[in-house]
Design an enzyme around this catalytic site. Structure first.
Site, short mmCIF file in Angstrom:
data_model
loop_
_atom_site.label_atom_id
_atom_site.label_comp_id
_atom_site.label_asym_id
_atom_site.label_seq_id
_atom_site.Cartn_x
_atom_site.Cartn_y
_atom_site.Cartn_z
N HIS A 94 -9.19 -12.64 41.04
CA HIS A 94 -9.48 -11.22 41.29
C HIS A 94 -9.45 -10.41 39.98
CE1 HIS A 94 -9.31 -7.42 43.66
NE2 HIS A 94 -8.64 -7.01 42.60
N GLU A 95 -8.39 -10.62 39.20
CA GLU A 95 -8.26 -9.87 37.94
C GLU A 95 -9.32 -10.27 36.92
OE1 GLU A 95 -6.46 -7.27 38.09
OE2 GLU A 95 -5.47 -7.88 39.94
N HIS A 151 -12.42 -8.18 37.37
CA HIS A 151 -12.31 -6.90 36.65
C HIS A 151 -12.59 -7.11 35.16
CE1 HIS A 151 -10.66 -4.50 39.92
NE2 HIS A 151 -9.68 -5.37 40.13
#
Length: 156
Positions: free
Chosen positions: A67-68, A71
């Site tokens: 998920h990170e 980003h």
């Protein structure tokens, strides 16, 4: 899992799933409470909540890293890296990253308590409030009717 192992894991996931190198630092941050991880815009580093490793294992940490990294890679490329952006949603779907991480069972969720219940005298809409309010200054948001104090809960 130590810091060095976390860094190696993150770099491996970045190359395997995104086809690009992760050139910054990933670290555990004990101060994170309500989130599994975060991407830092200024430094491009990633922080992971170590409680997820202890409670849910390496698989949960891998999901947080994926998920990170969404980003990270979108921000580096100057594309939409925020949760609501189309680029972000498409990349998360492509790599199988979760939108949210599973909540920790060890973290206590504080139930919102209220002391006052107000009710509209016309439509009977209820309003629960922690603090007392001056009902002469407010009206019902639904029908503009007059508010009355229905109940005051003692000892909350």
């Amino acid at each position: 899992m130590e810091q060095k192992e976390l860094q190696i894991l993150c770099e491996k996931i970045s190359i395997d799933l995104f086809g690009e190198v992760f050139r910054h630092e990933v670290r555990f941050n004990n101060k994170l409470r309500t989130t599994g991880g975060r991407y830092l815009l200024k430094t491009h580093d990633i922080e992971i909540n170590p409680k997820y490793l202890k409670e849910q294992g390496v698989d949960a940490v891998i999901e947080i890293i994926k998920h990170e990294l969404c980003h990270y890679h979108l921000h580096i490329k100057g594309r939409g890296y925020k949760h609501g952006d189309r680029d972000f949603k498409c990349l998360m779907k492509k790599v199988g990253a979760p939108r949210f991480c599973k909540p920790l069972t060890t973290v206590k969720r504080v139930k919102q308590s209220y002391k006052y219940i107000y009710q509209c005298s016309t439509c009977k809409q209820e309003y629960k409030r922690k603090k007392r309010m001056d009902i002469s200054r407010y009206a019902c948001g639904k029908c503009r009717g007059e508010l009355i104090l229905k109940q005051e809960i003692k000892g909350s």
